[in-house]
Design a protein around this motif. Structure first.
Motif, PDB file in Angstrom:
ATOM      1  N   LYS A   6       0.831  -1.212   0.000  1.00 51.88           N
ATOM      2  CA  LYS A   6       0.000   0.000   0.000  1.00 51.88           C
ATOM      3  C   LYS A   6       0.863   1.259   0.000  1.00 51.88           C
ATOM      4  O   LYS A   6       0.578   2.215  -0.718  1.00 51.88           O
ATOM      5  CB  LYS A   6      -0.931   0.005   1.206  1.00 51.88           C
ATOM      6  CG  LYS A   6      -2.030  -1.027   1.119  1.00 51.88           C
ATOM      7  CD  LYS A   6      -2.880  -1.023   2.369  1.00 51.88           C
ATOM      8  CE  LYS A   6      -3.918  -2.132   2.319  1.00 51.88           C
ATOM      9  NZ  LYS A   6      -4.701  -2.203   3.547  1.00 51.88           N
ATOM     10  N   MET A   9       2.531   1.628  -3.449  1.00 51.67           N
ATOM     11  CA  MET A   9       1.571   2.120  -4.449  1.00 51.67           C
ATOM     12  C   MET A   9       1.279   3.609  -4.240  1.00 51.67           C
ATOM     13  O   MET A   9       1.159   4.357  -5.209  1.00 51.67           O
ATOM     14  CB  MET A   9       0.272   1.307  -4.388  1.00 51.67           C
ATOM     15  CG  MET A   9       0.426  -0.116  -4.906  1.00 51.67           C
ATOM     16  SD  MET A   9       1.119  -0.230  -6.564  1.00 51.67           S
ATOM     17  CE  MET A   9      -0.147   0.571  -7.503  1.00 51.67           C
ATOM     18  N   LYS A  10       1.171   4.041  -2.989  1.00 49.48           N
ATOM     19  CA  LYS A  10       0.948   5.457  -2.701  1.00 49.48           C
ATOM     20  C   LYS A  10       2.114   6.290  -3.231  1.00 49.48           C
ATOM     21  O   LYS A  10       1.912   7.347  -3.821  1.00 49.48           O
ATOM     22  CB  LYS A  10       0.802   5.664  -1.189  1.00 49.48           C
ATOM     23  CG  LYS A  10       0.606   7.097  -0.773  1.00 49.48           C
ATOM     24  CD  LYS A  10       0.508   7.222   0.738  1.00 49.48           C
ATOM     25  CE  LYS A  10       0.468   8.676   1.178  1.00 49.48           C
ATOM     26  NZ  LYS A  10       0.447   8.806   2.642  1.00 49.48           N
ATOM     27  N   ARG A  13       2.075   6.159  -7.182  1.00 46.37           N
ATOM     28  CA  ARG A  13       0.921   6.847  -7.750  1.00 46.37           C
ATOM     29  C   ARG A  13       1.171   8.349  -7.838  1.00 46.37           C
ATOM     30  O   ARG A  13       0.699   9.023  -8.739  1.00 46.37           O
ATOM     31  CB  ARG A  13      -0.307   6.570  -6.893  1.00 46.37           C
ATOM     32  CG  ARG A  13      -1.608   6.854  -7.567  1.00 46.37           C
ATOM     33  CD  ARG A  13      -2.818   6.414  -6.760  1.00 46.37           C
ATOM     34  NE  ARG A  13      -2.692   5.045  -6.273  1.00 46.37           N
ATOM     35  CZ  ARG A  13      -2.676   4.707  -4.977  1.00 46.37           C
ATOM     36  NH1 ARG A  13      -2.783   5.607  -4.050  1.00 46.37           N
ATOM     37  NH2 ARG A  13      -2.572   3.444  -4.613  1.00 46.37           N
ATOM     38  N   ARG A  72      10.769   8.175  -5.976  1.00 46.03           N
ATOM     39  CA  ARG A  72       9.823   7.558  -6.911  1.00 46.03           C
ATOM     40  C   ARG A  72      10.454   7.403  -8.289  1.00 46.03           C
ATOM     41  O   ARG A  72      10.369   6.342  -8.913  1.00 46.03           O
ATOM     42  CB  ARG A  72       8.538   8.368  -7.011  1.00 46.03           C
ATOM     43  CG  ARG A  72       7.547   7.722  -7.997  1.00 46.03           C
ATOM     44  CD  ARG A  72       6.227   8.443  -8.151  1.00 46.03           C
ATOM     45  NE  ARG A  72       6.415   9.821  -8.544  1.00 46.03           N
ATOM     46  CZ  ARG A  72       6.038  10.874  -7.802  1.00 46.03           C
ATOM     47  NH1 ARG A  72       5.486  10.699  -6.639  1.00 46.03           N
ATOM     48  NH2 ARG A  72       6.240  12.095  -8.246  1.00 46.03           N
ATOM     49  N   SER A  84       4.909  -3.733  -9.564  1.00 52.23           N
ATOM     50  CA  SER A  84       4.165  -2.597  -9.022  1.00 52.23           C
ATOM     51  C   SER A  84       4.407  -1.311  -9.801  1.00 52.23           C
ATOM     52  O   SER A  84       3.499  -0.537 -10.005  1.00 52.23           O
ATOM     53  CB  SER A  84       4.549  -2.363  -7.552  1.00 52.23           C
ATOM     54  OG  SER A  84       4.173  -3.459  -6.784  1.00 52.23           O
ATOM     55  N   ASP A  85       5.648  -1.102 -10.257  1.00 57.13           N
ATOM     56  CA  ASP A  85       5.917   0.156 -10.965  1.00 57.13           C
ATOM     57  C   ASP A  85       5.387   0.125 -12.392  1.00 57.13           C
ATOM     58  O   ASP A  85       5.235   1.145 -13.021  1.00 57.13           O
ATOM     59  CB  ASP A  85       7.401   0.536 -10.925  1.00 57.13           C
ATOM     60  CG  ASP A  85       8.332  -0.482 -11.559  1.00 57.13           C
ATOM     61  OD1 ASP A  85       7.848  -1.534 -11.989  1.00 57.13           O
ATOM     62  OD2 ASP A  85       9.550  -0.229 -11.570  1.00 57.13           O
ATOM     63  N   GLN A  87       2.315  -1.090 -13.064  1.00 59.01           N
ATOM     64  CA  GLN A  87       0.875  -0.942 -12.953  1.00 59.01           C
ATOM     65  C   GLN A  87       0.451   0.505 -12.840  1.00 59.01           C
ATOM     66  O   GLN A  87      -0.692   0.835 -13.069  1.00 59.01           O
ATOM     67  CB  GLN A  87       0.358  -1.694 -11.723  1.00 59.01           C
ATOM     68  CG  GLN A  87       0.552  -3.182 -11.823  1.00 59.01           C
ATOM     69  CD  GLN A  87       0.178  -3.874 -10.524  1.00 59.01           C
ATOM     70  OE1 GLN A  87      -0.256  -3.235  -9.574  1.00 59.01           O
ATOM     71  NE2 GLN A  87       0.372  -5.173 -10.471  1.00 59.01           N
ATOM     72  N   VAL A  88       1.345   1.397 -12.480  1.00 56.14           N
ATOM     73  CA  VAL A  88       0.994   2.801 -12.250  1.00 56.14           C
ATOM     74  C   VAL A  88       0.963   3.553 -13.544  1.00 56.14           C
ATOM     75  O   VAL A  88       1.607   3.320 -14.468  1.00 56.14           O
ATOM     76  CB  VAL A  88       1.997   3.453 -11.273  1.00 56.14           C
ATOM     77  CG1 VAL A  88       1.699   4.916 -11.110  1.00 56.14           C
ATOM     78  CG2 VAL A  88       1.928   2.739  -9.972  1.00 56.14           C
TER      79      VAL A  88
END
Length: 88
Positions: A6, A9-10, A13, A72, A84-85, A87-88
């Motif tokens: 989480k 992802m924050k 994003r 980031r 994960s990177d 999917q953003v």
């Protein structure tokens, strides 16, 4: 989804740079395998196999916004988050 996922992802994003908790950013870097050194108020993270050094500092309870963006960008540039990177 784990707490780490989480937070990651924050971070990936975007849009929350000014209010991203310093301890959360340290936690993410630690879980991604960065070694931490502390000199005064500077927390420096040295990742294996990456020529860049990450330096973060507190601004109250949060990390400095430009440093959150730098972290980031580094994670995305070197694909440190795995899937994960993407999917953003």
């Amino acid at each position: 989804m784990s707490q780490f996922d989480k937070l990651l992802m924050k971070l990936l994003r975007g849009g929350s740079e000014a209010s991203f908790a310093f301890d959360d950013l340290r936690h993410i870097l630690g879980k991604l395998g960065f070694d931490e050194r502390i000199r005064g108020s500077h927390h420096m993270f040295d990742p294996d196999g990456i020529p860049e050094l990450i330096n973060i500092q507190r601004q109250g309870k949060d990390a400095k916004a430009y440093q959150v963006r730098d972290v980031r960008n580094l994670i995305v540039r070197y694909h440190l988050a795995g899937e994960s990177d993407e999917q953003v």
